[in-house]
Scaffold this motif. Structure first.
Motif, PDB file in Angstrom:
ATOM      1  N   PHE A 298       0.860  -1.196   0.000  1.00 22.42           N
ATOM      2  CA  PHE A 298       0.000   0.000   0.000  1.00 22.42           C
ATOM      3  C   PHE A 298       0.892   1.241   0.000  1.00 22.42           C
ATOM      4  O   PHE A 298       1.108   1.873   1.024  1.00 22.42           O
ATOM      5  CB  PHE A 298      -0.938  -0.015   1.205  1.00 22.42           C
ATOM      6  CG  PHE A 298      -1.953  -1.115   1.164  1.00 22.42           C
ATOM      7  CD1 PHE A 298      -3.133  -0.949   0.460  1.00 22.42           C
ATOM      8  CD2 PHE A 298      -1.726  -2.315   1.805  1.00 22.42           C
ATOM      9  CE1 PHE A 298      -4.088  -1.965   0.404  1.00 22.42           C
ATOM     10  CE2 PHE A 298      -2.661  -3.339   1.747  1.00 22.42           C
ATOM     11  CZ  PHE A 298      -3.839  -3.168   1.046  1.00 22.42           C
ATOM     12  N   PRO A 299       1.422   1.615  -1.166  1.00 25.19           N
ATOM     13  CA  PRO A 299       2.446   2.658  -1.223  1.00 25.19           C
ATOM     14  C   PRO A 299       1.941   4.079  -1.415  1.00 25.19           C
ATOM     15  O   PRO A 299       2.744   5.016  -1.416  1.00 25.19           O
ATOM     16  CB  PRO A 299       3.268   2.235  -2.448  1.00 25.19           C
ATOM     17  CG  PRO A 299       2.248   1.622  -3.361  1.00 25.19           C
ATOM     18  CD  PRO A 299       1.257   0.929  -2.464  1.00 25.19           C
ATOM     19  N   SER A 300       0.621   4.260  -1.587  1.00 29.64           N
ATOM     20  CA  SER A 300       0.115   5.590  -1.958  1.00 29.64           C
ATOM     21  C   SER A 300      -1.099   5.989  -1.124  1.00 29.64           C
ATOM     22  O   SER A 300      -1.874   5.132  -0.677  1.00 29.64           O
ATOM     23  CB  SER A 300      -0.291   5.608  -3.442  1.00 29.64           C
ATOM     24  OG  SER A 300       0.804   5.288  -4.272  1.00 29.64           O
ATOM     25  N   LEU A 301      -1.257   7.299  -0.967  1.00 25.24           N
ATOM     26  CA  LEU A 301      -2.477   7.868  -0.396  1.00 25.24           C
ATOM     27  C   LEU A 301      -3.294   8.496  -1.521  1.00 25.24           C
ATOM     28  O   LEU A 301      -2.794   8.706  -2.626  1.00 25.24           O
ATOM     29  CB  LEU A 301      -2.135   8.930   0.655  1.00 25.24           C
ATOM     30  CG  LEU A 301      -1.271   8.485   1.832  1.00 25.24           C
ATOM     31  CD1 LEU A 301      -1.036   9.665   2.787  1.00 25.24           C
ATOM     32  CD2 LEU A 301      -1.901   7.318   2.579  1.00 25.24           C
ATOM     33  N   VAL A 302      -4.545   8.776  -1.228  1.00 28.19           N
ATOM     34  CA  VAL A 302      -5.400   9.521  -2.158  1.00 28.19           C
ATOM     35  C   VAL A 302      -5.936  10.732  -1.413  1.00 28.19           C
ATOM     36  O   VAL A 302      -6.678  10.593  -0.437  1.00 28.19           O
ATOM     37  CB  VAL A 302      -6.568   8.664  -2.689  1.00 28.19           C
ATOM     38  CG1 VAL A 302      -7.376   9.458  -3.705  1.00 28.19           C
ATOM     39  CG2 VAL A 302      -6.067   7.363  -3.301  1.00 28.19           C
ATOM     40  N   VAL A 303      -5.516  11.907  -1.851  1.00 30.17           N
ATOM     41  CA  VAL A 303      -5.888  13.165  -1.190  1.00 30.17           C
ATOM     42  C   VAL A 303      -6.492  14.098  -2.234  1.00 30.17           C
ATOM     43  O   VAL A 303      -5.908  14.304  -3.302  1.00 30.17           O
ATOM     44  CB  VAL A 303      -4.662  13.817  -0.519  1.00 30.17           C
ATOM     45  CG1 VAL A 303      -5.035  15.152   0.107  1.00 30.17           C
ATOM     46  CG2 VAL A 303      -4.070  12.874   0.531  1.00 30.17           C
ATOM     47  N   ASP A 304      -7.652  14.633  -1.933  1.00 26.81           N
ATOM     48  CA  ASP A 304      -8.373  15.503  -2.884  1.00 26.81           C
ATOM     49  C   ASP A 304      -8.566  14.811  -4.233  1.00 26.81           C
ATOM     50  O   ASP A 304      -8.490  15.446  -5.300  1.00 26.81           O
ATOM     51  CB  ASP A 304      -7.628  16.833  -3.078  1.00 26.81           C
ATOM     52  CG  ASP A 304      -7.599  17.666  -1.807  1.00 26.81           C
ATOM     53  OD1 ASP A 304      -8.543  17.553  -1.002  1.00 26.81           O
ATOM     54  OD2 ASP A 304      -6.631  18.420  -1.616  1.00 26.81           O
ATOM     55  N   GLY A 305      -8.781  13.507  -4.178  1.00 22.33           N
ATOM     56  CA  GLY A 305      -9.046  12.749  -5.391  1.00 22.33           C
ATOM     57  C   GLY A 305      -7.827  12.373  -6.205  1.00 22.33           C
ATOM     58  O   GLY A 305      -7.957  11.730  -7.249  1.00 22.33           O
ATOM     59  N   THR A 306      -6.645  12.746  -5.733  1.00 21.36           N
ATOM     60  CA  THR A 306      -5.415  12.462  -6.472  1.00 21.36           C
ATOM     61  C   THR A 306      -4.587  11.422  -5.737  1.00 21.36           C
ATOM     62  O   THR A 306      -4.317  11.566  -4.538  1.00 21.36           O
ATOM     63  CB  THR A 306      -4.581  13.742  -6.654  1.00 21.36           C
ATOM     64  OG1 THR A 306      -5.340  14.696  -7.401  1.00 21.36           O
ATOM     65  CG2 THR A 306      -3.281  13.448  -7.386  1.00 21.36           C
TER      66      THR A 306
END
Length: 229
Positions: free
Chosen positions: A21-29
């Motif tokens: 799980f290498p990524s976040l999603v912030v403001d749809g990105t």
């Protein structure tokens, strides 16, 4: 030769079934891999943690000496955590957070500082069926509680694969920790607070479980109750 090819195919299939799980999603990105998430030991192997008492059970980063950038997230907004594929196995999800006393860069998350903000449990039907809504999804998304106080936090993803969980130590934990700066927060008091490791023994009915036969009549999600503010 045929046996060798079959064995190789089994290894490849097993590896492809694992994930990080290498990524976040912030403001749809979706953020680039390992920028706002501390790089885990398994960034190449994708191998899970199976020992709930291991120091790696917290953020799975004892070998990588990771650094990450802290990304700003508003309380009350959506925050996502993305895999590098899909959550391949049948299982459940918990998401925990822990507030740093200052700069989250140097925060290890020691002691009873963790609280659960989201979960995806199994769905049962009195022993007729069991299903796993988290299975096959590329990631999860949840609302950051509006009452969460402003400050810097670790946000810990925990996907628990249960396909071979019928024996002790068989459950597979896929883990990562992102770094977020919560703004526009409230005055809530998150809890219950738990230590990680320490939150589980590995013998909880939602961790040590045969999901295949007999079909479980019910399912008990591991960990504390979700704090929603």
């Amino acid at each position: 030769m045929l046996k060798s090819l079959v064995a190789l195919a089994a290894v490849v299939a097993s590896a492809s079934a694992h994930y990080t799980f290498p990524s976040l999603v912030v403001d749809g990105t979706t953020t680039p891999a390992w920028v706002n998430v501390r790089k885990t030991n398994n960034f190449n192997t994708q191998a899970p943690v199976t020992d709930v008492t291991s120091p790696d059970f917290r953020c799975y980063d004892t070998q990588t000496n990771p650094t990450a950038q802290t990304i700003t997230v508003s309380a009350g907004s959506q925050l996502g955590i993305m895999s590098d594929g899909t959550i391949y196995h049948p299982g459940v999800v918990n998401v925990y957070m822990a507030k740093a006393p200052g700069d989250v860069d140097s925060f290890a998350g020691d002691g009873p500082v963790w609280f659960k903000v989201y979960e995806i449990p199994a769905v049962t039907n009195g022993g007729q069926s069991i299903s796993f809504p988290a299975e096959g999804v590329p990631g999860v998304s949840f609302t950051v509680p509006k009452a969460l106080p402003s400050g810097q936090y670790l946000v810990r993803m925990e996907a628990i694969a249960l396909h071979v969980a019928q024996s002790f130590g068989g459950a597979q934990f896929y883990i990562s920790c992102g770094q977020v700066n919560i703004v526009n927060g409230g005055s809530g008091s998150p809890g219950p607070l738990v230590s990680i490791p320490g939150v589980y023994t590995g013998r909880e009915p939602g961790i040590l479980i045969n999901i295949n036969y007999p079909i479980p009549k019910n399912y008990t999600q591991p960990g504390p109750a979700v704090w929603s503010g």
